[in-house]
Design a protein around this motif. Sequence first.
Motif, PDB file in Angstrom:
ATOM      1  N   PHE A 105       0.824  -1.206   0.000  1.00 37.04           N
ATOM      2  CA  PHE A 105       0.000   0.000   0.000  1.00 37.04           C
ATOM      3  C   PHE A 105       0.857   1.255   0.000  1.00 37.04           C
ATOM      4  O   PHE A 105       0.371   2.346  -0.278  1.00 37.04           O
ATOM      5  N   CYS A 128      -6.171  -5.114  -3.047  1.00 35.50           N
ATOM      6  CA  CYS A 128      -6.894  -4.895  -1.786  1.00 35.50           C
ATOM      7  C   CYS A 128      -7.514  -6.205  -1.290  1.00 35.50           C
ATOM      8  O   CYS A 128      -7.512  -6.480  -0.085  1.00 35.50           O
ATOM      9  N   THR A 129      -8.029  -7.001  -2.231  1.00 33.75           N
ATOM     10  CA  THR A 129      -8.594  -8.299  -1.864  1.00 33.75           C
ATOM     11  C   THR A 129      -7.514  -9.194  -1.263  1.00 33.75           C
ATOM     12  O   THR A 129      -7.734  -9.879  -0.256  1.00 33.75           O
ATOM     13  N   SER A 132      -6.826  -8.130   2.167  1.00 31.02           N
ATOM     14  CA  SER A 132      -7.868  -8.560   3.102  1.00 31.02           C
ATOM     15  C   SER A 132      -7.569  -9.978   3.583  1.00 31.02           C
ATOM     16  O   SER A 132      -7.888 -10.352   4.721  1.00 31.02           O
TER      17      SER A 132
END
Length: 281
Positions: A105, A128-129, A132
């Motif tokens: 990030f 992003c997945t 997660s």
Amino acid sequence: MNMNDLQKGIFCIIFSCFFFSLMSVFIKISTANLILIETVFLRCFSALLILTPIIYLQKKPFRTKYFKLHFFRSLIGTIAMLCMFYALSELPISNVIIISFSKIFFIIPLAIYFLKEKIALSSFILICTGFSGVVTVIGAEPYAEKIYFYFFAIIGAFLIALVKVLIKKIAMNESTLQIQFWFAIISCSILLIPYLNFISIPSFYDIIIIFCSAICGLLAQFFTITGLRQAAATKILPFDFFRVIFGIFFGVIIFSESISLNIMVGTVIILFSGVLLIKKN
């Protein structure tokens, strides 16, 4: 950049993840007997001993036109090592490596800002997945009382992200061996005086462990630099999530760290996101 270059870059990053995770194993072992500054200095010094004859035999130039970039990269990289190794000394190896993945990030905005690279929205969603999945792996953290060490791991992750972007710029003009050599010699120079204040005679076992960590670290650097030379940072660095998988594997096999349902579910999410990223790119 053709697909072949992209595939080479991705595989280089995966190999880098493996050797980085293996280096972390040796570092965690070494911190049981050596203080932090000894571990970091001896690791850098071992790397210098390995690189110097290789560069000499291959008749690679020691000179550089980009000393300021090398110095900045080495200073940041040294601080990053101190932060990450400090976290490794107290936290499970899998947890530290999972936290280190958060650098993605930081890498994306840094690469976009410094390298003028672009990233598709769909790729960002997949990243992003994948992250997660990292969060799922962490789950109900049983080491909350050691939040202080996680703080250092996060700082280290940010600094590593910045280092990778700087390496991308340097790699456009200099060889991998040059980049590794200048990091080794500058980091040793930075750490020499602090090390002399805490110097002790390490055991033969500790020397072997540190030397192995240096070899793994050099291989991790080599594959990272080679990968960054092959393809855009925003295309290949998301595959750093493989270090999460390797970290969990080594943590379980070597340090008997437990595998929870969170870890299994998170790993599946990470793998699924990675496969989709490979197909998309």
